[in-house]
Design a protein around this motif. Structure first.
Motif, short mmCIF file in Angstrom:
data_model
loop_
_atom_site.label_atom_id
_atom_site.label_comp_id
_atom_site.label_asym_id
_atom_site.label_seq_id
_atom_site.Cartn_x
_atom_site.Cartn_y
_atom_site.Cartn_z
N GLN A 13 32.06 51.21 28.82
CA GLN A 13 31.41 51.84 27.68
C GLN A 13 30.96 53.24 28.09
O GLN A 13 29.87 53.43 28.59
N GLU A 14 31.89 54.18 27.91
CA GLU A 14 31.63 55.59 28.18
C GLU A 14 31.18 55.86 29.61
O GLU A 14 30.17 56.49 29.88
N SER A 15 31.96 55.39 30.55
CA SER A 15 31.65 55.57 31.96
C SER A 15 32.55 56.63 32.57
O SER A 15 33.73 56.73 32.21
N GLU A 16 32.02 57.38 33.51
CA GLU A 16 32.81 58.36 34.25
C GLU A 16 33.61 57.69 35.37
O GLU A 16 34.44 58.32 36.00
N ASP A 17 33.36 56.43 35.62
CA ASP A 17 33.97 55.72 36.73
C ASP A 17 35.34 55.12 36.39
O ASP A 17 36.04 54.65 37.28
N LEU A 18 35.71 55.13 35.14
CA LEU A 18 36.92 54.44 34.72
C LEU A 18 38.16 54.99 35.40
O LEU A 18 39.00 54.22 35.87
N HIS A 19 38.31 56.30 35.50
CA HIS A 19 39.52 56.89 36.08
C HIS A 19 39.66 56.52 37.56
O HIS A 19 40.76 56.20 38.02
N ILE A 20 38.57 56.54 38.28
CA ILE A 20 38.59 56.17 39.70
C ILE A 20 38.98 54.70 39.84
O ILE A 20 39.83 54.35 40.66
N LEU A 21 38.36 53.87 39.05
CA LEU A 21 38.64 52.44 39.09
C LEU A 21 40.09 52.15 38.73
O LEU A 21 40.77 51.38 39.41
N GLU A 22 40.59 52.79 37.69
CA GLU A 22 41.99 52.61 37.29
C GLU A 22 42.95 53.05 38.40
O GLU A 22 43.95 52.38 38.66
N SER A 23 42.63 54.15 39.04
CA SER A 23 43.47 54.66 40.12
C SER A 23 43.51 53.68 41.29
O SER A 23 44.59 53.37 41.82
N LEU A 24 42.36 53.18 41.69
CA LEU A 24 42.30 52.24 42.81
C LEU A 24 43.01 50.92 42.46
O LEU A 24 43.75 50.37 43.29
N LEU A 25 42.81 50.42 41.25
CA LEU A 25 43.47 49.19 40.84
C LEU A 25 44.97 49.40 40.70
O LEU A 25 45.77 48.50 40.99
N GLY A 26 45.38 50.60 40.30
CA GLY A 26 46.80 50.93 40.20
C GLY A 26 47.49 50.88 41.56
O GLY A 26 48.62 50.43 41.67
N ARG A 27 46.79 51.33 42.59
CA ARG A 27 47.35 51.26 43.95
C ARG A 27 47.56 49.82 44.39
O ARG A 27 48.43 49.54 45.20
N LEU A 28 46.75 48.93 43.86
CA LEU A 28 46.88 47.51 44.19
C LEU A 28 47.93 46.82 43.32
O LEU A 28 48.17 45.63 43.48
N ARG A 29 48.48 47.58 42.37
CA ARG A 29 49.48 47.06 41.42
C ARG A 29 48.93 45.88 40.61
O ARG A 29 49.61 44.89 40.40
N CYS A 30 47.69 46.04 40.18
CA CYS A 30 47.04 45.02 39.36
C CYS A 30 47.26 45.33 37.89
O CYS A 30 47.19 46.49 37.48
N ALA A 31 47.50 44.29 37.12
CA ALA A 31 47.54 44.46 35.67
C ALA A 31 46.10 44.61 35.20
O ALA A 31 45.24 43.80 35.55
N VAL A 32 45.83 45.68 34.47
CA VAL A 32 44.47 45.98 34.03
C VAL A 32 44.45 46.17 32.52
O VAL A 32 45.31 46.85 31.97
N VAL A 33 43.46 45.55 31.89
CA VAL A 33 43.22 45.74 30.46
C VAL A 33 41.86 46.40 30.34
O VAL A 33 40.88 45.92 30.94
N ILE A 34 41.79 47.49 29.59
CA ILE A 34 40.53 48.20 29.38
C ILE A 34 40.00 47.85 28.00
O ILE A 34 40.73 47.95 27.00
N ALA A 35 38.75 47.44 27.95
CA ALA A 35 38.08 47.19 26.67
C ALA A 35 36.91 48.17 26.59
O ALA A 35 36.15 48.31 27.54
N HIS A 36 36.78 48.83 25.46
CA HIS A 36 35.71 49.82 25.30
C HIS A 36 34.51 49.29 24.53
O HIS A 36 33.59 50.04 24.23
N SER A 37 34.54 48.00 24.23
CA SER A 37 33.41 47.38 23.55
C SER A 37 33.37 45.90 23.90
O SER A 37 34.36 45.33 24.36
#
Length: 131
Positions: A13-37
């Protein structure tokens, strides 16, 4: 035996951390779903439960109800739920005040710590699903 779900749900919910988290999880080749609410998170989790939920940003009053509903959906205790918190203001709570989190992921996020968390969550689901 129940099939193992293979995605991580990030509730942001409006976090500046999302891009960093997505990048790190992407390196792990994890399937990620983002929910904004909370509503988006619950809708996705009701379709297929994730093995890991990471709450980022501010969840004023919403994290407790979200965690409660996720726990009620998760009869076999497969889902690991953690909250991302700041190193300077960690949200450490007494056990009786904890709204049901399994733990806290403390910023700055370490790739090694995130890898360990993801592996632990996946193993937890795999073990619980076999029983």
């Amino acid at each position: 035996m129940q099939s193992i779900q293979s995605y991580i749900l990030v509730v942001d919910q409006e976090s500046e951390d999302l891009h960093i988290l997505e990048s790190l999880l992407g390196r792990l080749r994890c399937a990620v779903v983002i929910a904004h609410s909370t509503a988006q998170a619950l809708a996705r989790a009701s379709q297929a439960p994730p093995y890991l939920v990471i709450l980022t940003g501010n969840h004023p009053g919403g994290s407790e109800s979200l965690v409660s509903v996720l726990r009620s959906m998760d009869r076999q205790n497969n889902i690991m739920i953690v909250a991302l918190t700041d190193v300077h203001a960690p949200s450490w709570l007494y056990q009786e005040e904890n709204p049901g989190f399994d733990g806290f992921l403390v910023k700055p996020i370490s790739g090694d710590v995130l890898t360990s968390l993801v592996q632990s969550a996946w193993v937890r689901q795999a073990c619980c699903s076999e029983t």
